[in-house]
Design a protein around this motif. Structure first.
Motif, PDB file in Angstrom:
ATOM      1  N   ILE A  14       0.761  -1.307   0.038  1.00  0.00           N
ATOM      2  CA  ILE A  14       0.058  -0.085  -0.217  1.00  0.00           C
ATOM      3  C   ILE A  14       0.842   1.161   0.033  1.00  0.00           C
ATOM      4  N   GLY A  15       1.991   1.089   0.579  1.00  0.00           N
ATOM      5  CA  GLY A  15       2.904   2.331   0.932  1.00  0.00           C
ATOM      6  C   GLY A  15       2.714   2.894   2.105  1.00  0.00           C
ATOM      7  N   TYR A  16       3.768   3.565   2.487  1.00  0.00           N
ATOM      8  CA  TYR A  16       3.775   4.356   3.911  1.00  0.00           C
ATOM      9  C   TYR A  16       4.247   5.685   3.944  1.00  0.00           C
ATOM     10  N   GLU A  17       4.116   6.548   4.995  1.00  0.00           N
ATOM     11  CA  GLU A  17       4.731   7.758   4.958  1.00  0.00           C
ATOM     12  C   GLU A  17       5.375   7.907   6.345  1.00  0.00           C
ATOM     13  N   VAL A  18       6.408   8.320   6.483  1.00  0.00           N
ATOM     14  CA  VAL A  18       6.888   8.525   7.829  1.00  0.00           C
ATOM     15  C   VAL A  18       6.562   9.713   8.377  1.00  0.00           C
ATOM     16  N   GLU A  19       6.216   9.964   9.554  1.00  0.00           N
ATOM     17  CA  GLU A  19       5.700  11.537   9.949  1.00  0.00           C
ATOM     18  C   GLU A  19       7.193  12.285  10.504  1.00  0.00           C
ATOM     19  N   LYS A  20       6.992  13.379  10.050  1.00  0.00           N
ATOM     20  CA  LYS A  20       8.183  14.248  10.749  1.00  0.00           C
ATOM     21  C   LYS A  20       7.926  14.448  11.976  1.00  0.00           C
ATOM     22  N   THR A  21       9.349  14.453  12.721  1.00  0.00           N
ATOM     23  CA  THR A  21       9.327  14.733  13.884  1.00  0.00           C
ATOM     24  C   THR A  21       9.006  16.336  14.122  1.00  0.00           C
ATOM     25  N   PRO A  22       8.566  16.872  15.474  1.00  0.00           N
ATOM     26  CA  PRO A  22       8.389  17.966  15.679  1.00  0.00           C
ATOM     27  C   PRO A  22       9.526  19.041  15.164  1.00  0.00           C
ATOM     28  N   GLU A  23      10.732  18.639  15.714  1.00  0.00           N
ATOM     29  CA  GLU A  23      11.883  19.427  15.231  1.00  0.00           C
ATOM     30  C   GLU A  23      12.105  19.522  13.945  1.00  0.00           C
ATOM     31  N   GLU A  24      11.615  18.617  13.096  1.00  0.00           N
ATOM     32  CA  GLU A  24      11.922  18.743  11.465  1.00  0.00           C
ATOM     33  C   GLU A  24      10.594  19.700  11.111  1.00  0.00           C
ATOM     34  N   LEU A  29       9.350  25.241   8.971  1.00  0.00           N
ATOM     35  CA  LEU A  29       8.623  26.408   9.007  1.00  0.00           C
ATOM     36  C   LEU A  29       9.576  27.429   8.991  1.00  0.00           C
ATOM     37  N   PHE A  30      10.783  27.200   9.769  1.00  0.00           N
ATOM     38  CA  PHE A  30      11.871  28.191   9.921  1.00  0.00           C
ATOM     39  C   PHE A  30      12.339  28.599   8.455  1.00  0.00           C
ATOM     40  N   ASP A  31      12.818  27.446   7.901  1.00  0.00           N
ATOM     41  CA  ASP A  31      13.527  27.675   6.736  1.00  0.00           C
ATOM     42  C   ASP A  31      12.519  28.356   5.541  1.00  0.00           C
ATOM     43  N   SER A  32      11.174  28.121   5.814  1.00  0.00           N
ATOM     44  CA  SER A  32      10.278  28.942   4.729  1.00  0.00           C
ATOM     45  C   SER A  32      10.182  30.357   4.885  1.00  0.00           C
ATOM     46  N   TYR A  33      10.749  30.684   5.972  1.00  0.00           N
ATOM     47  CA  TYR A  33      10.849  32.230   6.210  1.00  0.00           C
ATOM     48  C   TYR A  33      12.250  33.014   6.027  1.00  0.00           C
ATOM     49  N   GLY A  34      13.120  31.876   5.383  1.00  0.00           N
ATOM     50  CA  GLY A  34      14.388  32.459   4.887  1.00  0.00           C
ATOM     51  C   GLY A  34      14.563  32.382   3.447  1.00  0.00           C
ATOM     52  N   VAL A  63      17.069  23.088  18.397  1.00  0.00           N
ATOM     53  CA  VAL A  63      16.722  22.399  16.839  1.00  0.00           C
ATOM     54  C   VAL A  63      18.178  22.657  16.074  1.00  0.00           C
ATOM     55  N   GLU A  64      18.331  21.635  15.458  1.00  0.00           N
ATOM     56  CA  GLU A  64      19.616  21.774  14.755  1.00  0.00           C
ATOM     57  C   GLU A  64      19.411  22.636  13.346  1.00  0.00           C
ATOM     58  N   GLY A  65      20.403  23.397  13.211  1.00  0.00           N
ATOM     59  CA  GLY A  65      20.044  24.501  12.319  1.00  0.00           C
ATOM     60  C   GLY A  65      19.387  25.860  12.395  1.00  0.00           C
TER      61      GLY A  65
END
Length: 70
Positions: A14-24, A29-34, A63-65
């Motif tokens: 069927i497939g699967y999706e790995v959920e992002k961690t809160p940090e990711e 979000l942070f990167d979308s404003y840079g 959070v790294e970065g």
């Protein structure tokens, strides 16, 4: 190795999706404003990035970065 065989078969079929961690999620979000990879601002508001940094520091989260000192 701990995934049951039937779960592995369903994931492959069927497939699967790995959920992002809160940090990711916060980093995304942070990167979308840079600046993007071309140096262009996506959303031109450094105040949002500052707010994210202040919030992470207030919560004692690193959070790294973003606020890891690098």
């Amino acid at each position: 190795n701990d995934v049951p065989l039937d779960t592995m078969i369903r994931a492959l079929y069927i497939g699967y999706e790995v959920e992002k961690t809160p940090e990711e999620k916060v980093k995304e979000l942070f990167d979308s404003y840079g600046p993007n990879s071309h140096g262009e601002q996506i959303y031109q508001d450094e105040r949002v990035q500052t707010g994210i940094i202040m919030t992470l520091n207030t919560l004692g989260m690193t959070v790294e970065g973003i606020n890891d000192g690098n």
